[in-house]
Scaffold this motif. Structure first.
Motif, PDB file in Angstrom:
ATOM      1  N   VAL A  36       0.862  -1.184   0.000  1.00 55.31           N
ATOM      2  CA  VAL A  36       0.000   0.000   0.000  1.00 55.31           C
ATOM      3  C   VAL A  36       0.895   1.230   0.000  1.00 55.31           C
ATOM      4  O   VAL A  36       1.696   1.426   0.914  1.00 55.31           O
ATOM      5  CB  VAL A  36      -0.928   0.029   1.232  1.00 55.31           C
ATOM      6  CG1 VAL A  36      -1.760   1.318   1.243  1.00 55.31           C
ATOM      7  CG2 VAL A  36      -1.843  -1.193   1.248  1.00 55.31           C
ATOM      8  N   ARG A  37       0.786   2.058  -1.031  1.00 58.73           N
ATOM      9  CA  ARG A  37       1.679   3.210  -1.210  1.00 58.73           C
ATOM     10  C   ARG A  37       0.859   4.501  -1.198  1.00 58.73           C
ATOM     11  O   ARG A  37      -0.146   4.617  -1.895  1.00 58.73           O
ATOM     12  CB  ARG A  37       2.422   3.073  -2.548  1.00 58.73           C
ATOM     13  CG  ARG A  37       3.562   4.058  -2.742  1.00 58.73           C
ATOM     14  CD  ARG A  37       4.212   3.889  -4.108  1.00 58.73           C
ATOM     15  NE  ARG A  37       4.728   2.553  -4.354  1.00 58.73           N
ATOM     16  CZ  ARG A  37       5.924   2.118  -3.938  1.00 58.73           C
ATOM     17  NH1 ARG A  37       6.711   2.934  -3.247  1.00 58.73           N
ATOM     18  NH2 ARG A  37       6.317   0.888  -4.211  1.00 58.73           N
ATOM     19  N   LEU A  38       1.304   5.491  -0.412  1.00 63.93           N
ATOM     20  CA  LEU A  38       0.581   6.753  -0.263  1.00 63.93           C
ATOM     21  C   LEU A  38       1.155   7.844  -1.158  1.00 63.93           C
ATOM     22  O   LEU A  38       2.366   8.112  -1.120  1.00 63.93           O
ATOM     23  CB  LEU A  38       0.622   7.232   1.188  1.00 63.93           C
ATOM     24  CG  LEU A  38       0.042   6.302   2.252  1.00 63.93           C
ATOM     25  CD1 LEU A  38       0.127   6.967   3.624  1.00 63.93           C
ATOM     26  CD2 LEU A  38      -1.401   5.925   1.934  1.00 63.93           C
ATOM     27  N   HIS A  39       0.287   8.484  -1.921  1.00 62.06           N
ATOM     28  CA  HIS A  39       0.683   9.603  -2.784  1.00 62.06           C
ATOM     29  C   HIS A  39      -0.042  10.884  -2.375  1.00 62.06           C
ATOM     30  O   HIS A  39      -1.124  10.850  -1.794  1.00 62.06           O
ATOM     31  CB  HIS A  39       0.354   9.295  -4.241  1.00 62.06           C
ATOM     32  CG  HIS A  39       1.279   8.293  -4.863  1.00 62.06           C
ATOM     33  ND1 HIS A  39       2.531   8.623  -5.334  1.00 62.06           N
ATOM     34  CD2 HIS A  39       1.139   6.964  -5.071  1.00 62.06           C
ATOM     35  CE1 HIS A  39       3.116   7.544  -5.824  1.00 62.06           C
ATOM     36  NE2 HIS A  39       2.300   6.523  -5.677  1.00 62.06           N
ATOM     37  N   TYR A  40       0.581  12.026  -2.706  1.00 62.16           N
ATOM     38  CA  TYR A  40      -0.017  13.360  -2.527  1.00 62.16           C
ATOM     39  C   TYR A  40      -0.434  13.604  -1.076  1.00 62.16           C
ATOM     40  O   TYR A  40      -1.558  13.969  -0.781  1.00 62.16           O
ATOM     41  CB  TYR A  40      -1.216  13.538  -3.467  1.00 62.16           C
ATOM     42  CG  TYR A  40      -0.937  13.097  -4.882  1.00 62.16           C
ATOM     43  CD1 TYR A  40       0.074  13.709  -5.625  1.00 62.16           C
ATOM     44  CD2 TYR A  40      -1.628  12.046  -5.472  1.00 62.16           C
ATOM     45  CE1 TYR A  40       0.359  13.295  -6.922  1.00 62.16           C
ATOM     46  CE2 TYR A  40      -1.346  11.621  -6.769  1.00 62.16           C
ATOM     47  CZ  TYR A  40      -0.350  12.256  -7.477  1.00 62.16           C
ATOM     48  OH  TYR A  40      -0.054  11.850  -8.747  1.00 62.16           O
ATOM     49  N   PRO A  48       6.788   1.905   3.583  1.00 58.20           N
ATOM     50  CA  PRO A  48       7.474   3.064   4.165  1.00 58.20           C
ATOM     51  C   PRO A  48       7.815   4.085   3.082  1.00 58.20           C
ATOM     52  O   PRO A  48       8.969   4.268   2.703  1.00 58.20           O
ATOM     53  CB  PRO A  48       8.733   2.448   4.786  1.00 58.20           C
ATOM     54  CG  PRO A  48       9.032   1.270   3.913  1.00 58.20           C
ATOM     55  CD  PRO A  48       7.683   0.731   3.489  1.00 58.20           C
ATOM     56  N   TYR A  49       6.791   4.744   2.598  1.00 58.18           N
ATOM     57  CA  TYR A  49       6.919   5.636   1.432  1.00 58.18           C
ATOM     58  C   TYR A  49       5.921   6.771   1.584  1.00 58.18           C
ATOM     59  O   TYR A  49       4.732   6.541   1.827  1.00 58.18           O
ATOM     60  CB  TYR A  49       6.630   4.833   0.159  1.00 58.18           C
ATOM     61  CG  TYR A  49       6.744   5.596  -1.138  1.00 58.18           C
ATOM     62  CD1 TYR A  49       7.876   5.472  -1.938  1.00 58.18           C
ATOM     63  CD2 TYR A  49       5.705   6.411  -1.606  1.00 58.18           C
ATOM     64  CE1 TYR A  49       7.972   6.147  -3.166  1.00 58.18           C
ATOM     65  CE2 TYR A  49       5.796   7.077  -2.814  1.00 58.18           C
ATOM     66  CZ  TYR A  49       6.936   6.941  -3.585  1.00 58.18           C
ATOM     67  OH  TYR A  49       7.032   7.597  -4.788  1.00 58.18           O
ATOM     68  N   LEU A  50       6.395   7.996   1.462  1.00 58.80           N
ATOM     69  CA  LEU A  50       5.522   9.167   1.500  1.00 58.80           C
ATOM     70  C   LEU A  50       5.838  10.062   0.312  1.00 58.80           C
ATOM     71  O   LEU A  50       6.990  10.447   0.106  1.00 58.80           O
ATOM     72  CB  LEU A  50       5.718   9.973   2.792  1.00 58.80           C
ATOM     73  CG  LEU A  50       4.957   9.535   4.040  1.00 58.80           C
ATOM     74  CD1 LEU A  50       5.324  10.459   5.194  1.00 58.80           C
ATOM     75  CD2 LEU A  50       3.455   9.555   3.809  1.00 58.80           C
ATOM     76  N   ASP A  51       4.826  10.368  -0.457  1.00 57.39           N
ATOM     77  CA  ASP A  51       4.936  11.314  -1.567  1.00 57.39           C
ATOM     78  C   ASP A  51       4.335  12.628  -1.083  1.00 57.39           C
ATOM     79  O   ASP A  51       3.122  12.758  -0.975  1.00 57.39           O
ATOM     80  CB  ASP A  51       4.171  10.758  -2.767  1.00 57.39           C
ATOM     81  CG  ASP A  51       4.139  11.709  -3.951  1.00 57.39           C
ATOM     82  OD1 ASP A  51       4.794  12.763  -3.887  1.00 57.39           O
ATOM     83  OD2 ASP A  51       3.432  11.408  -4.924  1.00 57.39           O
ATOM     84  N   ILE A  52       5.208  13.593  -0.750  1.00 59.30           N
ATOM     85  CA  ILE A  52       4.764  14.865  -0.173  1.00 59.30           C
ATOM     86  C   ILE A  52       5.161  16.006  -1.110  1.00 59.30           C
ATOM     87  O   ILE A  52       6.351  16.238  -1.336  1.00 59.30           O
ATOM     88  CB  ILE A  52       5.397  15.102   1.212  1.00 59.30           C
ATOM     89  CG1 ILE A  52       5.008  13.982   2.177  1.00 59.30           C
ATOM     90  CG2 ILE A  52       4.977  16.459   1.768  1.00 59.30           C
ATOM     91  CD1 ILE A  52       5.604  14.125   3.557  1.00 59.30           C
TER      92      ILE A  52
END
Length: 446
Positions: free
Chosen positions: A238-242, A263-267
């Motif tokens: 599960v990958r989080l974007h924006y 362990p991924y954050l697109d900020i």
């Protein structure tokens, strides 16, 4: 209107051109799913299509031109074209450039698009406007093993460089039960990675005051943390974007450390200079960002941070730009994209003083990318010798190509497994990193 506008065809074959961001791609998937349920065939060439739908992008001038070019090509090659998407809000400009288009609608206008197709190419069966747009047999434009999961539409922010709210409206969160049902169906269909997208993922549920919904008989708050916890139970990446760095983002970092979500954050930081951030009217741009990044990494050392930045925003001085370069050195972001400021029609930033000359923008962009390339190369080089999980995307005669947990499709790097021709897309393998550059990794099976 010419004779091409008459509903004379009964072949039910639709061509489709999808431009823009992953959010637009999800719109395209839903439109195509509904058309297929109505009996239409989706065909890959202009010659085979009875009509062509172009889903446009209208974020910056270059994207608008690409959309106009795509419309023009479709008109030239087929002649019967329906336009939808973000640039659809500029219907007058589209008709001035391409008067032959049959119909124009804005973003996420599913019913309007389907209705227009029905008008010019009668369906084989009656259209049901209440049918679920994401059934198990829904059309996917991504490979079978990953999918974008859109959790909301629109945005409540009014960043001065952006016109998205005027195109897509204010934030409208999807009910959490509906989102989870879609996620479960995708996983049941073989998806190994869910990419959560919206215009502002952190704001999920704000518009409905975090209303409680239900999934599989259990209550769930319509809130990012609750959504992440539930998605983490599905057993896929599960990958989080924006994700805007609101304080409550801190709540999902432990979930990443525990392996429940990637362990991924697109900020989208967009800049670092406090003065420029104020001019941009960016939310959550306090001076504690670097401190929070350090705190996140102390909790989850494997955290990957990706972001985008605008160089040459009106009023940006050399001092502001140097502040940004210094901030990059402190933040040590893993993945970064950047572009020069483009005066998008309708953006408030166009009214600001201090326009930066194009040659200065380009020179700063080049310096920015050199600095970030050094950072990216160092962070990837540090992975040499480590064993990582790799999700295989494709296999050719030279070997397999995949992505690590640190790599989103299309925008980040790749992991190359040379010689591994027996692997299959969607397979997750462990590999030992042997080589790295500023973008990609090379590895062998562990």
């Amino acid at each position: 209107m010419s004779e091409k506008t008459e509903a004379t065809s009964t072949g039910g074959k639709v061509g489709f051109v999808s431009l823009g961001c992953p959010k637009a791609l999800v719109d395209s998937e839903r439109i195509l799913t509904q058309l297929r349920l109505d009996g239409y065939d989706v065909v890959p060439t202009y010659d085979d299509a009875d009509i062509v739908v172009v889903n446009t992008c209208g974020f910056i001038d270059a994207a608008k031109q690409e959309s106009l070019d795509a419309i023009g090509e479709a008109l030239k090659e087929n002649g019967r074209v329906i336009v939808t998407g973000c640039m659809g809000v500029e219907a007058e400009r589209i008709r001035e450039t391409h008067p032959g288009v049959l119909a124009i609608s804005g973003p996420h206008a599913y019913e309007e698009v389907v209705g227009a197709v029905h008008q010019y190419v009668p369906p084989r069966k009656e259209h049901d406007p209440f049918v679920d747009l994401v059934p198990p047999q829904g059309v996917k434009l991504t490979p079978r093993h990953y999918a974008y999961l859109k959790i909301s539409e629109g945005c409540n922010h009014r960043c001065t460089f952006c016109i998205i709210p005027s195109m897509r409206g204010d934030l409208v969160s999807r009910p959490i039960g509906e989102v989870m049902d879609e996620a479960q169906r995708l996983v049941d269909a073989g998806v190994k990675e869910l990419l959560v997208i919206s215009q502002d993922t952190s704001a999920y549920g704000v518009d409905i005051k975090y209303r409680t919904g239900f999934w599989q008989g259990r209550p769930l708050k319509t809130r990012m943390q609750a959504l992440c916890e539930a998605l983490g139970e599905l057993g896929v990446w599960v990958r989080l974007h924006y994700v805007y760095p609101y304080p409550h983002v801190d709540e999902v970092i432990p979930l990443m450390a525990e392996g429940k979500i990637l362990p991924y954050l697109d900020i989208p930081f967009q800049h670092a200079s406090p003065r420029i951030l104020r001019a941009m009217k960016r939310p959550a741009h306090d001076s504690k960002t670097l401190e929070r990044i350090r705190q996140w990494r102390s909790i989850c050392p494997d955290l990957t941070l990706r972001s985008t930045f605008i160089v040459g925003f009106p009023g940006e001085t050399e001092e502001d730009f140097q502040y940004l370069l210094d901030w990059l050195g402190e933040a040590q972001l893993d993945r970064v994209g950047a572009f020069t400021y483009s005066p998008v029609e309708g953006a408030k930033a166009n009214e600001l003083d201090g326009a930066v000359p194009e040659e200065v923008k380009e020179e700063r962009l080049a310096r920015f990318m050199v600095r970030q390339a050094e950072i990216s190369a160092a962070r990837l080089h540090a992975k040499i010798g480590r064993t990582i999980d790799v999700l295989i995307d494709e296999v050719d005669e030279e070997g397999a190509i995949g992505r690590s947990k640190a790599d989103a499709p299309e925008i980040d790097g790749m992991v190359y497994l040379n010689g591994e021709t027996d692997l299959v897309p969607g397979q997750i393998v462990q590999a030992v990193v042997e080589h790295a550059d500023e973008h990609d990794l090379w590895a062998r099976l562990g």
